[in-house]
Design an enzyme around this catalytic site. Structure first.
Site, PDB file in Angstrom:
ATOM      1  N   GLU A   1       0.913  -1.294  -0.096  1.00 14.03           N
ATOM      2  CA  GLU A   1      -0.040  -0.136   0.074  1.00 14.03           C
ATOM      3  C   GLU A   1       0.892   1.087  -0.028  1.00 14.03           C
ATOM      4  O   GLU A   1       1.482   1.506   1.032  1.00 14.03           O
ATOM      5  CB  GLU A   1      -0.846   0.026   1.407  1.00 14.03           C
ATOM      6  CG  GLU A   1      -1.775  -1.332   1.310  1.00 14.03           C
ATOM      7  CD  GLU A   1      -3.059  -1.166   0.195  1.00 14.03           C
ATOM      8  OE1 GLU A   1      -3.087   0.072  -0.016  1.00 14.03           O
ATOM      9  OE2 GLU A   1      -3.628  -2.269   0.228  1.00 14.03           O
TER      10      GLU A   1
ATOM     11  N   CYS B   1      -2.473   9.004   3.109  1.00 15.14           N
ATOM     12  CA  CYS B   1      -2.144   8.503   1.683  1.00 15.14           C
ATOM     13  C   CYS B   1      -3.043   8.887   0.935  1.00 15.14           C
ATOM     14  O   CYS B   1      -2.893   9.255  -0.234  1.00 15.14           O
ATOM     15  CB  CYS B   1      -2.103   7.112   1.963  1.00 15.14           C
ATOM     16  SG  CYS B   1      -3.225   6.128   2.655  1.00 15.14           S
TER      17      CYS B   1
HETATM   18  P1  NAD Z   1       8.309   4.825   4.334  1.00 16.52           P
HETATM   19  O1  NAD Z   1       8.451   3.881   2.951  1.00 16.52           O
HETATM   20  O2  NAD Z   1       9.753   5.456   4.474  1.00 16.52           O
HETATM   21  O3  NAD Z   1       8.644   3.776   5.580  1.00 16.52           O
HETATM   22  C1  NAD Z   1       7.580   2.912   5.945  1.00 16.52           C
HETATM   23  C2  NAD Z   1       8.139   1.833   6.769  1.00 16.52           C
HETATM   24  O4  NAD Z   1       9.006   1.009   6.107  1.00 16.52           O
HETATM   25  C3  NAD Z   1       8.764   2.319   7.915  1.00 16.52           C
HETATM   26  O5  NAD Z   1       8.129   1.306   9.139  1.00 16.52           O
HETATM   27  C4  NAD Z   1      10.272   1.818   7.842  1.00 16.52           C
HETATM   28  O6  NAD Z   1      10.967   1.951   8.881  1.00 16.52           O
HETATM   29  C5  NAD Z   1      10.220   0.906   6.786  1.00 16.52           C
HETATM   30  N1  NAD Z   1      11.101   1.012   5.897  1.00 16.52           N
HETATM   31  C6  NAD Z   1      12.085   1.763   5.323  1.00 16.52           C
HETATM   32  N2  NAD Z   1      13.130   1.334   4.643  1.00 16.52           N
HETATM   33  C7  NAD Z   1      12.982   0.086   4.819  1.00 16.52           C
HETATM   34  C8  NAD Z   1      13.500  -1.053   4.013  1.00 16.52           C
HETATM   35  N3  NAD Z   1      14.452  -0.735   3.127  1.00 16.52           N
HETATM   36  N4  NAD Z   1      13.164  -2.197   4.164  1.00 16.52           N
HETATM   37  C9  NAD Z   1      12.197  -2.486   4.723  1.00 16.52           C
HETATM   38  N5  NAD Z   1      11.277  -1.596   5.432  1.00 16.52           N
HETATM   39  C10 NAD Z   1      11.855  -0.278   5.272  1.00 16.52           C
HETATM   40  O7  NAD Z   1       6.931   5.615   4.377  1.00 16.52           O
HETATM   41  P2  NAD Z   1       6.698   6.519   5.752  1.00 16.52           P
HETATM   42  O8  NAD Z   1       7.392   8.025   5.282  1.00 16.52           O
HETATM   43  O9  NAD Z   1       6.752   6.036   6.902  1.00 16.52           O
HETATM   44  O10 NAD Z   1       5.120   6.883   5.045  1.00 16.52           O
HETATM   45  C11 NAD Z   1       4.671   7.832   4.409  1.00 16.52           C
HETATM   46  C12 NAD Z   1       4.416   7.064   2.936  1.00 16.52           C
HETATM   47  O11 NAD Z   1       3.448   6.029   3.039  1.00 16.52           O
HETATM   48  C13 NAD Z   1       3.647   8.008   2.015  1.00 16.52           C
HETATM   49  O12 NAD Z   1       4.139   7.984   0.744  1.00 16.52           O
HETATM   50  C14 NAD Z   1       2.180   7.658   2.105  1.00 16.52           C
HETATM   51  O13 NAD Z   1       1.465   7.853   0.806  1.00 16.52           O
HETATM   52  C15 NAD Z   1       2.305   6.279   2.237  1.00 16.52           C
HETATM   53  N6  NAD Z   1       1.257   5.509   2.818  1.00 16.52           N
HETATM   54  C16 NAD Z   1       0.380   4.885   2.049  1.00 16.52           C
HETATM   55  C17 NAD Z   1      -0.843   4.290   2.585  1.00 16.52           C
HETATM   56  C18 NAD Z   1      -1.656   3.245   1.915  1.00 16.52           C
HETATM   57  O14 NAD Z   1      -2.706   2.735   2.430  1.00 16.52           O
HETATM   58  N7  NAD Z   1      -1.409   3.244   0.429  1.00 16.52           N
HETATM   59  C19 NAD Z   1      -1.124   4.621   3.926  1.00 16.52           C
HETATM   60  C20 NAD Z   1      -0.395   5.424   4.779  1.00 16.52           C
HETATM   61  C21 NAD Z   1       0.913   5.720   4.032  1.00 16.52           C
END
Ligand code: NAD
Length: 518
Positions: free
Chosen positions: A249, A283
Site C-alpha cells: 500500500e 495517503c
Molecule cells: P517509508 O516507506 O519511508 O517507511 C514505511 C516503513 O518502512 C517504516 O516502518 C520504515 O521503517 C520501513 N522501511 C524503510 N526502509 C525500509 C527497507 N529498506 N526495508 C524494509 N522496511 C523499510 O514511508 P513513511 O514515510 O513512513 O510513510 C509515508 C508514505 O506512506 C507516504 O508515501 C504515504 O502515501 C504512504 N502511505 C500509504 C498508505 C496506503 O494505504 N497506500 C497509507 C499510509 C501511508
C-alpha cells in the site's frame, strides 16, 4: 520517506543501535527512548511467533474473535491514553487521533465477525467431464507468520489495523512500526496481553527500516507493507528473491474533480478537510483539485476563507486545533520544495506557504492556485497541508489531468447529479473513487481498497483483505471411485479416438453471431 529513518541514524554506534529516541514533533521534546532491535533479535522474534502460531490457529475463529473483542474493550476503556500517545508521537490533533481509535475499534469487531465467512471453504460443482461427481473445494489456511511494516502517518490504522485480519486468519504477526512512531503499536501489544492473547501471537519489532524490515522480509511467510512507493519497490525486489508473497500500500497524489454544477460549499469543505486533515499526511489526502469553468473562482474563494479560519499548533485536548505538526523533518523539506517549485513556475500562494514557527515542525495550511502539470505539487506526492487548485474547461480535461500521474490511490468527484459524478469517477485511473465526499471510503471495510499504478499491489478490506493472508489449497475429492479411470494407462487408439470425438462434440462449435465479409 525511507530516508527519514536512514538519515536519522546514518552511522552505527552501539548506543544508537540499542535505542530509539521518540520525540513529539509538535513540541520538539523527547517523549521516551525505546529499545531498537538488530537483525538477529528480529529473527528470534519471528521464531517465537512461529512457535506460537499452531496453537493460535487451533483456537479457531470463535476463540480468536473473543480475543479481538476483548482488545476492543481494552481500547475503548483506554481510549484517552491511546489518543494522547498517538497525538504526542505523531503531532496530530486530538480528533485525528480519535479517527484512528474509531477505525481500530470498528475493524476489531468487523474482522471478528466476518473472518469465518470470508475464509470458509468455497465449494463448486465440476464442469469438466473428467471431474463429474467429484467434490471441489477452494480452501484457505494461514501462511504462518505474517510481517506487517507500517508508516508514521497512521501509527494505529496502518500498523495494528493491518495486523487484525492477519491475526483473525490464524497467523501470528510481527509488526514493525515506523521508527519515529513506535509507541501506539507497543500499546497494542499491551492490549493483546490484557485481552488474554497467548504469548507471542502479536509482537512489535522496533528499529531501523532497512535492518528490522530487511530481517522480516528474509524470515516471515507473508508481508504486508504500507509506506512510500520508493521503499515499496525496494521491498518488492527483495521479496521476489525468495518468492515471498507481499501486498504493498504505497503513496498517492489524489485528485478531486469539482464539476460546475456541484454544491460548491460542500465541495470546498470536503477539499479543505480531505486535503488538510492529519496535516495532509494521509495517503488518500486530496492533493490537487480540478474545478470546472466558472465554478473555479467561487470555489477558490470559499477554500481560501476556510483555510484562513483553521487553527494550527501543538495539539492538546479536544477542539483545540485543526492542524498539527509535520511529523517527519524530511517531509517538511519536501513540502517546502514543492511550494517553492510551484511559485517559481508561476503559481500563486493564496494561503499559507511557509514553515510555521515554534520548537516543533510545522508548515502552514497552504493553498496554491494558478498551478499546472509542470509543477511537482501537481505531479508528485507532497504529503503535507497543501491544496493545489487548477481551473479546467470541462470534465474531459479534468479526467485527462487526473489520470496524468504515475500514482493511482484514491480520488473524488463532486457533481450535482450523483449518477454523472459516478460516470466521471469510473473514468479515473485510481484504485478508489468517492462521489460527493472525501476520504470516508476508507471506512467501507466491506469492499477492497488499494492502489493501482505505482500506488500499490493488492488491497486491504473486504474478502480479499483477509484472504491475502492465507495460502489457497485446491482440494478435489473423489468420493466413489472405479478401479480405473478411462484416462489412466495404458493409452490406446480406441481411447484416443473417443477423446478426439469428445473434443469435437464438446468444443467444436463457434459463436452464432452473424458474420459478414468486411
Ligand atoms: P517509508 O516507506 O519511508 O517507511 C514505511 C516503513 O518502512 C517504516 O516502518 C520504515 O521503517 C520501513 N522501511 C524503510 N526502509 C525500509 C527497507 N529498506 N526495508 C524494509 N522496511 C523499510 O514511508 P513513511 O514515510 O513512513 O510513510 C509515508 C508514505 O506512506 C507516504 O508515501 C504515504 O502515501 C504512504 N502511505 C500509504 C498508505 C496506503 O494505504 N497506500 C497509507 C499510509 C501511508
Amino acid at each position: 520517506m525511507a530516508t527519514v529513518e536512514e538519515q536519522q541514524a546514518p552511522t552505527e554506534t552501539p548506543e544508537r543501535k540499542q535505542s530509539i529516541t521518540v520525540e513529539n514533533p509538535a513540541t520538539g521534546q523527547t517523549i521516551t527512548e525505546v529499545p531498537a532491535l538488530d537483525g538477529d533479535a528480529v529473527i528470534a522474534l519471528v521464531q517465537r511467533a512461529r512457535r506460537a502460531q499452531p496453537a493460535w490457529e487451533a483456537l479457531g475463529f470463535a476463540g480468536r474473535a473473543a480475543v479481538m473483542r476483548d482488545v476492543r474493550k481494552w481500547l475503548v476503556d483506554n481510549r484517552a491514553r491511546v489518543m494522547r500517545t498517538l497525538s504526542e508521537e505523531n503531532g496530530k490533533p486530538w480528533e485525528d487521533a480519535q479517527i484512528e481509535v474509531f477505525y481500530i475499534a470498528d475493524a476489531l469487531g468487523f474482522w471478528a465477525k466476518n473472518a469465518r465467512k470470508y475464509l470458509a471453504d468455497e465449494g463448486s460443482l465440476p464442469h469438466s467431464p473428467f471431474l463429474l461427481g467429484r467434490k471441489l473445494v477452494n480452501r484457505y489456511r494461514p501462511f504462518g507468520v505474517v510481517g506487517v511494516i507500517g508508516p508514521w502517518n497512521y501509527p494505529l490504522i496502518n500498523n495494528f489495523g493491518d495486523a487484525i485480519p492477519a491475526l483473525m486468519a490464524g497467523n501470528t504477526v510481527v509488526l514493525k512500526p515506523a521508527q519515529i512512531t513506535p509507541l501506539s503499536s507497543m500499546l497494542m501489544e499491551e492490549a493483546m496481553r490484557a485481552a488474554g492473547a497467548p504469548d507471542d501471537v502479536f509482537l512489535v519489532a522496533n528499529g531501523r527500516g532497512g535492518e528490522v524490515g530487511g530481517a522480516l522480509i528474509e524470515n516471515v511467510d507473508m508481508l504486508h507493507f504500507t509506506g512510500s512507493t520508493e521503499v515499496g519497490k525496494q521491498i518488492a525486489v527483495q521479496a521476489a528473491a525468495r518468492l515471498l508473497p507481499v501486498t504493498l500500500e504505497l503513496g498517492g497524489n489524489d485528485p478531486m474533480i469539482v464539476l460546475s454544477d456541484a454544491n460548491l460549499e460542500r465541495a470546498a469543505n470536503a477539499a479543505v478537510w480531505g486535503g488538510l486533515q492529519n496535516g495532509g499526511q494521509t495517503c488518500i489526502s486530496v492533493e490537487r483539485v480540478y474545478v470546472e469553468g466558472e465554478a473555479y473562482e467561487p470555489f477558490v474563494r470559499k477554500v481560501v476563507e476556510k483555510v484562513h479560519a483553521l487553527r494550527q499548533g501543538a495539539p492538546g485536548g479536544p477542539g483545540e486545533v485543526e492542524i498539527g505538526a509535520v511529523t517527519s523533518p524530511d517531509q517538511l523539506e519536501t513540502i517546502e520544495e514543492h511550494v517553492r517549485d510551484a511559485v517559481e513556475k508561476g503559481a500563486t500562494v493564496a494561503a499559507g506557504g511557509s514553515r510555521g514557527t515554534g520548537p516543533g515542525t510545522f508548515f502552514e495550511p497552504t493553498v496554491l492556485t494558478g498551478v499546472d502539470h509542470s509543477m511537482k505539487a501537481m505531479t508528485e506526492e507532497t504529503f503535507g497541508p497543501t491544496l493545489a487548485i487548477m481551473r479546467v474547461d470541462d470534465a474531459d480535461e479534468a479526467v485527462r489531468l487526473a489520470n496524468d500521474s504515475n500514482l493511482g490511490l484514491n480520488s473524488s468527484v463532486f457533481a450535482k447529479d450523483p449518477k454523472r459524478g459516478e460516470q466521471v469517477a469510473r473514468r479515473i485511473e485510481a484504485g478508489a473513487a468517492i462521489v460527493n465526499d472525501a476520504l470516508t471510503n476508507y471506512f467501507a471495510t466491506e469492499i477492497p481498497i488499494g492502489g493501482v499504478k505505482d500506488s500499490g499491489l493488492g488491497a486491504r478490506h473486504g474478502r480479499v483483505g483477509i484472504q491475502k493472508y492465507c495460502q489457497r489449497q485446491n482440494l478435489v475429492v473423489t468420493r466413489v471411485g472405479l478401479n480405473k479411470e478411462i484416462y489412466y494407462f495404458p493409452y490406446s487408439k480406441r481411447m484416443a479416438k473417443l477423446f478426439d470425438w469428445s473434443i469435437v462434440v464438446l468444443y467444436g462449435r463457434g459463436s452464432k453471431r452473424p458474420r459478414g465479409r468486411g
